[in-house]
Design a protein around this motif. Structure first.
Motif, PDB file in Angstrom:
ATOM      1  N   UNK A 184      -6.269   5.793  -7.245  1.00 30.20           N
ATOM      2  CA  UNK A 184      -5.066   5.057  -7.631  1.00 30.20           C
ATOM      3  C   UNK A 184      -3.947   5.186  -6.612  1.00 30.20           C
ATOM      4  N   UNK A 185      -4.046   6.196  -5.745  1.00 32.29           N
ATOM      5  CA  UNK A 185      -2.915   6.540  -4.877  1.00 32.29           C
ATOM      6  C   UNK A 185      -2.526   5.396  -3.923  1.00 32.29           C
ATOM      7  N   UNK A 186      -3.523   4.673  -3.401  1.00 33.58           N
ATOM      8  CA  UNK A 186      -3.183   3.613  -2.443  1.00 33.58           C
ATOM      9  C   UNK A 186      -2.458   2.474  -3.149  1.00 33.58           C
ATOM     10  N   UNK A 187      -2.825   2.239  -4.433  1.00 29.52           N
ATOM     11  CA  UNK A 187      -2.129   1.210  -5.226  1.00 29.52           C
ATOM     12  C   UNK A 187      -0.706   1.672  -5.527  1.00 29.52           C
ATOM     13  N   UNK A 188      -0.601   2.988  -5.832  1.00 33.00           N
ATOM     14  CA  UNK A 188       0.718   3.541  -6.160  1.00 33.00           C
ATOM     15  C   UNK A 188       1.688   3.396  -4.986  1.00 33.00           C
ATOM     16  N   UNK A 189       1.155   3.540  -3.776  1.00 31.49           N
ATOM     17  CA  UNK A 189       1.995   3.427  -2.574  1.00 31.49           C
ATOM     18  C   UNK A 189       2.592   2.017  -2.427  1.00 31.49           C
ATOM     19  N   UNK A 190       1.880   1.043  -2.991  1.00 34.94           N
ATOM     20  CA  UNK A 190       2.312  -0.352  -2.840  1.00 34.94           C
ATOM     21  C   UNK A 190       3.280  -0.815  -3.928  1.00 34.94           C
ATOM     22  N   UNK A 191       3.549   0.070  -4.915  1.00 34.06           N
ATOM     23  CA  UNK A 191       4.476  -0.336  -5.979  1.00 34.06           C
ATOM     24  C   UNK A 191       5.916  -0.385  -5.426  1.00 34.06           C
ATOM     25  N   UNK A 192       6.726  -1.240  -6.011  1.00 36.25           N
ATOM     26  CA  UNK A 192       8.118  -1.377  -5.569  1.00 36.25           C
ATOM     27  C   UNK A 192       8.835  -0.035  -5.722  1.00 36.25           C
ATOM     28  N   UNK A 193       8.522   0.665  -6.814  1.00 33.95           N
ATOM     29  CA  UNK A 193       9.155   1.955  -7.091  1.00 33.95           C
ATOM     30  C   UNK A 193       8.944   2.906  -5.909  1.00 33.95           C
ATOM     31  N   UNK A 194       7.711   2.987  -5.450  1.00 39.21           N
ATOM     32  CA  UNK A 194       7.401   3.912  -4.347  1.00 39.21           C
ATOM     33  C   UNK A 194       7.975   3.405  -3.021  1.00 39.21           C
ATOM     34  N   UNK A 195       7.882   2.113  -2.813  1.00 37.19           N
ATOM     35  CA  UNK A 195       8.324   1.572  -1.526  1.00 37.19           C
ATOM     36  C   UNK A 195       9.831   1.701  -1.324  1.00 37.19           C
ATOM     37  N   UNK A 226       7.374   7.860  -1.284  1.00 32.17           N
ATOM     38  CA  UNK A 226       6.397   7.394  -0.282  1.00 32.17           C
ATOM     39  C   UNK A 226       5.878   8.570   0.540  1.00 32.17           C
ATOM     40  N   UNK A 227       6.784   9.473   0.863  1.00 28.94           N
ATOM     41  CA  UNK A 227       6.433  10.632   1.674  1.00 28.94           C
ATOM     42  C   UNK A 227       5.458  11.544   0.901  1.00 28.94           C
ATOM     43  N   UNK A 228       5.747  11.738  -0.399  1.00 33.13           N
ATOM     44  CA  UNK A 228       4.876  12.583  -1.237  1.00 33.13           C
ATOM     45  C   UNK A 228       3.484  11.945  -1.344  1.00 33.13           C
ATOM     46  N   UNK A 229       3.450  10.626  -1.567  1.00 28.23           N
ATOM     47  CA  UNK A 229       2.162   9.939  -1.715  1.00 28.23           C
ATOM     48  C   UNK A 229       1.369   9.983  -0.404  1.00 28.23           C
ATOM     49  N   UNK A 230       2.080   9.858   0.697  1.00 25.91           N
ATOM     50  CA  UNK A 230       1.422   9.935   2.014  1.00 25.91           C
ATOM     51  C   UNK A 230       0.856  11.341   2.226  1.00 25.91           C
ATOM     52  N   UNK A 231       1.650  12.338   1.827  1.00 35.53           N
ATOM     53  CA  UNK A 231       1.227  13.736   1.947  1.00 35.53           C
ATOM     54  C   UNK A 231       0.004  14.025   1.096  1.00 35.53           C
ATOM     55  N   UNK A 247      -5.187  15.911  -0.124  1.00 37.39           N
ATOM     56  CA  UNK A 247      -6.212  15.776  -1.172  1.00 37.39           C
ATOM     57  C   UNK A 247      -7.073  14.537  -0.913  1.00 37.39           C
ATOM     58  N   UNK A 248      -8.290  14.526  -1.465  1.00 36.22           N
ATOM     59  CA  UNK A 248      -9.209  13.439  -1.115  1.00 36.22           C
ATOM     60  C   UNK A 248      -8.700  12.056  -1.508  1.00 36.22           C
ATOM     61  N   UNK A 249      -8.640  11.169  -0.527  1.00 34.13           N
ATOM     62  CA  UNK A 249      -8.176   9.794  -0.774  1.00 34.13           C
ATOM     63  C   UNK A 249      -9.402   8.900  -0.975  1.00 34.13           C
ATOM     64  N   UNK A 250      -9.902   8.893  -2.218  1.00 35.71           N
ATOM     65  CA  UNK A 250     -11.155   8.181  -2.495  1.00 35.71           C
ATOM     66  C   UNK A 250     -11.020   6.667  -2.317  1.00 35.71           C
ATOM     67  N   UNK A 251      -9.799   6.166  -2.435  1.00 32.71           N
ATOM     68  CA  UNK A 251      -9.601   4.709  -2.321  1.00 32.71           C
ATOM     69  C   UNK A 251     -10.054   4.191  -0.955  1.00 32.71           C
ATOM     70  N   UNK A 252      -9.983   5.060   0.046  1.00 29.40           N
ATOM     71  CA  UNK A 252     -10.397   4.652   1.397  1.00 29.40           C
ATOM     72  C   UNK A 252     -11.847   4.174   1.407  1.00 29.40           C
ATOM     73  N   UNK A 253     -12.684   4.786   0.521  1.00 28.08           N
ATOM     74  CA  UNK A 253     -14.114   4.472   0.534  1.00 28.08           C
ATOM     75  C   UNK A 253     -14.442   3.191  -0.241  1.00 28.08           C
ATOM     76  N   UNK A 254     -13.453   2.692  -0.975  1.00 29.67           N
ATOM     77  CA  UNK A 254     -13.731   1.523  -1.820  1.00 29.67           C
ATOM     78  C   UNK A 254     -13.460   0.227  -1.037  1.00 29.67           C
ATOM     79  N   UNK A 255     -14.522  -0.377  -0.533  1.00 28.06           N
ATOM     80  CA  UNK A 255     -14.338  -1.625   0.232  1.00 28.06           C
ATOM     81  C   UNK A 255     -15.057  -2.786  -0.474  1.00 28.06           C
ATOM     82  N   UNK A 256     -15.195  -2.648  -1.795  1.00 26.54           N
ATOM     83  CA  UNK A 256     -15.925  -3.688  -2.546  1.00 26.54           C
ATOM     84  C   UNK A 256     -15.203  -5.043  -2.488  1.00 26.54           C
ATOM     85  N   UNK A 257     -13.861  -4.992  -2.456  1.00 28.25           N
ATOM     86  CA  UNK A 257     -13.113  -6.261  -2.384  1.00 28.25           C
ATOM     87  C   UNK A 257     -13.459  -7.031  -1.110  1.00 28.25           C
ATOM     88  N   UNK A 258     -13.606  -6.291  -0.019  1.00 30.77           N
ATOM     89  CA  UNK A 258     -13.969  -6.929   1.264  1.00 30.77           C
ATOM     90  C   UNK A 258     -15.345  -7.585   1.149  1.00 30.77           C
TER      91      UNK A 258
END
Lengths: 283, 257
Positions: free
Chosen positions: B179-190, B196-201, B206-217
């Motif tokens: 969920x973290x990559x989606x959270x980074x794109x919310x207006x609240x975080x941006x 933004x800094x905490x989410x980037x950290x 911690x493991x960023x599993x969203x990186x492995x999800x390329x099903x949309x592509x």
């Protein structure tokens, strides 16, 4: 073969509780080629010491030295070990498990097959080797585990309660194998709380009591040290053999009295305590 | 000898898991997949192959992560509880060899699972006229990497806490990692630099599993930058090695009571 030097183990439990001393400055040696019984009540520290020997846990103090050939790189290639209440991989068959253990010991598949052929009938487990381990009884687990312990012809075998959970016939068979393997030159160190088993096959014993070494030495020495100043007079009375326990001081007097009463005295024997009696009494 | 011991442990670990009939899940998922494709083929207009591919890749990911979760929780902890580890490390086998062998053994099962379901997915996809392109294979490789990271994360937790907490922590990190990559794109975080800094950290540590999800592509046939694929692969490999290092460090010092 093994020298234990001042082994202590303290388990630190919860924050406010007192640490538990499982072993307190235990020192002794296991001579090569003997069968050594490791006695002690439940909680005496036997399994803890065996776990330290096998590097499963670390001692708080002290060291263990092994007298193996200096060319041997890994001491475990010379040790066979069977844990207490063994539980093996339930979905493997007994044969697969035995091959697994043999391969880890560096044996070829041919050599493992040879060893299985040699030992499986002796352990009376050959009929079940192709069954999954989850179908085995406790006694069968002990047998297949014991067989796996012998595959690589170890110089030292450490057995933790190997006879518990085995029926009397099975116990006799396993004890015979222990003696047979020992005659081939293997040192055997086995823990038990079944004193009669230890007395039957061991040359000497190590006694642990509440984490401390209570005795080390031969069984005869232990019994003689604890010999009571008593004797038993066996005599015939109305066709039945009976005995009277008397102190050594009163022995002559009692014998004279019995002869006067025309009792048929069969024998007079010193009252030797059994190992079991000493086991409950040792300080 | 060292590699040989690892191979032996991995071989018998895979054997034990496979004989526990875990791959029945492949059969069940395969049947479900065939059913869904049949329904899609009869009731969907135009996008049948896309539905089939999406369903196939999702079930592939779900079943593999599921196996990593449920088998990973007990992979090492059960060895200690049942004292089966004693039989192995009382042989001339080091603790590191034991751990690497066990993990490779389960990874072998995961790869078989992924391979079978991938073949089934691609077969169904091909039969209904789907077009093959490289992103599909990249997605399968990403699923493999994700499973390895999940497995190692679970093994790590299982060494330092109870089974229940292992599942709880791992599940939380898995969901958050997606969920973290989606959270980074919310207006609240941006709009908030600190967030933004905490989410980037978080993504850094911690493991960023969203990186492995390329099903949309894959499903929308978007082009995937080759550098993204290589960077994510490197991330997965290095994160796995980092987790493995921690696991070995802990297990080496652990009292096997």
């Amino acid at each position: 073969m093994i020298h234990y030097k001042g082994i202590s183990k303290v388990f630190k439990s919860e924050l406010l509780k007192k640490p538990f001393v499982a072993l307190d400055d235990v020192s002794f040696s296991i001579p090569e080629g003997e069968i050594i019984g490791f006695l002690g009540a439940n909680g005496a520290g036997k399994t803890t010491l065996i776990k330290i020997t096998m590097d499963f846990i670390r001692s708080t103090k002290g060291e263990i030295q092994f007298d193996f050939d200096s060319k041997i790189k890994n001491k475990f290639s010379q040790i066979g070990y069977l844990p207490e209440r063994p539980f093996f991989y339930p979905h493997l068959t007994g044969r697969e498990f035995t091959f697994f253990m043999g391969e880890l010991s560096g044996l070829s598949r041919f050599r493992i097959a040879e060893q299985i052929e040699k030992w499986a009938p002796r352990f009376k487990i050959d009929f079940a080797l192709d069954r999954k381990i989850k179908t085995y009884s406790k006694g069968m687990l002990q047998r297949v585990g014991f067989m796996a312990t012998l595959l690589h012809d170890p110089k030292l075998i450490i057995l933790d309660e190997p006879l518990s959970g085995v029926d009397p016939i099975g116990r006799k068979e396993l004890k015979d194998i222990i003696v047979e393997v020992n005659k081939l030159g293997t040192t055997i160190f086995f823990s038990s709380h079944i004193v009669s088993d230890v007395q039957e096959i061991c040359d000497s014993v190590i006694f642990l009591k509440e984490g401390k070494l209570a005795f080390k030495g031969s069984i005869d020495e232990l019994i003689n040290n604890n010999k009571k100043q008593e004797s038993k007079i066996y005599f015939e009375d109305n066709g039945k053999i009976q005995f009277m326990q008397v102190s050594l001081e009163s022995q002559s007097r009692e014998l004279k009295k019995m002869l006067e009463e025309n009792k048929n005295i069969i024998s007079v024997e010193p009252n030797r305590p059994t190992l079991e009696e000493i086991f409950y009494d040792v300080k | 000898m060292m590699l040989n011991n690892i191979f032996i442990i991995a071989k018998y670990t895979s054997k034990e898991i496979l004989q526990s009939k875990i791959l029945l899940n492949v059969l069940l998922l395969g049947l479900a997949m065939a059913g869904v494709i049949f329904v899609a083929f009869n009731f969907t207009y135009g996008e049948v192959s896309r539905v089939a591919l999406n369903f196939g890749l999702s079930s592939l990911s779900l079943s593999s992560v599921g196996i990593a979760f449920f088998m990973g929780v007990t992979l090492i902890s059960r060895e200690i509880e049942n004292r089966t580890v004693y039989m192995i490390i009382s042989r001339p086998v080091s603790r590191s060899q034991f751990i690497i062998g066990k993990i490779l053994g389960l990874m072998g099962v995961l790869f078989i699972n992924i391979l079978l379901l991938s073949l089934l997915t691609l077969l169904c996809y091909g039969l209904i006229g789907g077009e093959f392109y490289s992103t599909i294979f990249a997605a399968i490789i990403m699923t493999m990497l994700e499973c390895v990271v999940v497995l190692l994360m679970i093994c790590f937790f299982s060494l330092i806490t109870t089974q229940t907490l292992t599942v709880l922590f791992s599940l939380s990190l898995y969901v958050t990692g997606h969920a973290i990559s989606e959270a980074k794109l919310t207006t609240f975080a941006m709009k908030r630099e600190f967030v933004s800094w905490v989410l980037e950290g978080y993504q850094f540590v911690l493991p960023a599993f969203a990186k492995f999800n390329i099903k949309d592509f894959v499903v929308y046939q978007k082009s995937l930058d080759i550098s993204y694929f290589f960077n994510t692969t490197l991330y997965g490999v290095f994160y796995s090695l980092f987790l493995l290092f921690l696991i070995l460090l802990i297990f080496e010092k652990k009292n096997l009571d």
